[in-house]
Enzyme design. Structure first.
Site: not given
Ligand code: NAD
Length: 353
Positions: A140, A186, A218, A242, A246
């Site tokens: 980001y 990852k 994943d 992020d 959620d």
């Protein structure tokens, strides 16, 4: 004496902050702590007053306080403003100004609300996990980013110190919880993830009591749905965090129940509900104050070091829910419907009991 800055913000912000402050006062009275509250402006309320979403006075107030409790910002009144002038810009601004690099998002299922989850009761029963998300680095913020002709670029970058400090937050937290950290990356594809893994392993050597495991992002997304009870602390970078926070949050089924904390190097922290300013129900006295009340519990635990007092608030929330009291957003058949203020009063009474 502890100094607490209250930033009610917009929409339902003032209503839910009033209840959380009431609960904190009740805890202070019960346990003999002097708490001083000072209010500051943020978001649309601040824009209306002085033209800036995050006034210097508010920042000064936060820096002079031991902790900050925020409601929410934003609403249709300010939606037509350009992005950097909108109330929501104050959120990024305050996190940056206070150096808050760690975002903690717990997901805990209260037995009385297990039916609200989209997963089966036996899968969600007993979920009690926290996602620790790195908040100020990663893709980001990495440079370069932008457009060049028909290409667009974002850069994912992490440095050793950035990874070290967030890893420490996760391990310290795990020491106070069930002693397990799942570091999510990852590393099969990304170089930043390979560095992440190396640094996390190094930091883990300072915490031999904590069990560390690594998981690809994943797989973690899948495991959260398959068997969320396996997690204690999930440690991850900005973008993965992020998304996963959620996902984890929604296992509990209700936005009005989710607290969060943002922490930096010292003990000063910013505490706020995960939900927004809910302009559709603002001023109606029906907003669920429990996410903010549980954010206040996190404030006691992480910024003021008052563990027992924090647990008392969380116990009170569980007790009141077990008694069947519900604001409209979590209402179910046979419950006792209550409004924002009544819910706050019930929590206060349970704390005093
Ligand atoms: P929202 O979270 O405000 O509301 C989504 C839905 O959930 C609405 O129907 C709302 O009534 C309900 N809801 C939310 N909190 C509730 C509570 N405590 N009790 C009962 N019901 C609740 O999200 P939105 O509608 O997308 O955004 C509204 C405004 O809030 C926008 O301006 C947005 O930018 C802003 N926002 C602010 C924050 C923040 O301050 N941290 C976070 C998200 C959104």
């Amino acid at each position: 004496m502890f100094k607490i800055a209250l930033l009610p913000g917009d929409g339902i912000g003032p209503e839910i902050i009033a209840e959380a402050a009431k609960v904190l006062r009740a805890v202070g009275d019960k346990y003999g702590h002097e708490l001083e509250f000072k209010e500051g402006l943020i978001g649309g309320a601040a824009l209306d007053e002085g033209g800036e979403g995050l006034p210097q006075d508010t920042l000064d107030l936060c820096r002079q306080s031991d902790a900050v409790l925020m409601g929410a910002v934003g609403g249709p009144k300010w939606d037509s403003l350009p992005g950097n002038k909108r109330p929501e810009a104050a959120l990024l601004g305050i996190r940056k100004a206070l150096g808050l690099f760690a975002n903690l998002r717990p997901a805990k299922v209260f037995p009385a609300l297990a039916g609200a989850s989209s997963l089966k009761r036996e899968v969600v029963d007993g979920i009690d996990l926290v996602v620790v998300r790195e908040l100020t680095g990663g893709i980001y913020f990495g440079q370069p980013k932008g457009r060049e002709g028909d290409r667009a670029v974002d850069t994912m970058a992490y440095s050793v110190p950035e990874i070290e400090r967030i890893a420490r937050v996760a391990f310290e937290l795990a020491m106070k919880r069930k002693g397990r950290v799942t570091s999510v990356d990852k590393a099969n594809v990304l170089e930043t993830s390979r560095l992440w893994r190396e640094v996390v392993i190094r930091v883990s050597e300072d915490y031999p009591e904590v069990h560390l495991e690594h998981m690809y992002v994943d797989n973690c997304a899948m495991q959260l749905l398959r068997d969320p009870g396996q997690f204690d602390v999930i440690l991850t970078g900005n973008m993965f965090g992020d998304i996963l926070s959620d996902e984890a949050a929604m296992l509990t089924g209700s936005l009005g129940m989710l607290p969060s904390a943002s922490l930096g190097e010292g003990t000063l922290g910013l505490y706020e509900p995960v939900h927004g300013s809910a302009p559709d129900i603002a001023g109606k006295g029906v907003a669920n104050p429990l996410a903010t009340i549980m954010s206040a519990a996190m404030l006691l635990r992480y910024s003021l070091g008052l563990t027992e007092e924090a647990a008392r608030i969380e116990w009170a929330v569980g007790t009141v829910l077990d008694q069947g009291y519900r604001t409209p957003d979590i209402a179910e058949e046979g419950c006792v419907p209550v409004g924002t203020r009544e819910m706050g009063d019930l929590i206060v009474r349970a704390i005093q009991s």
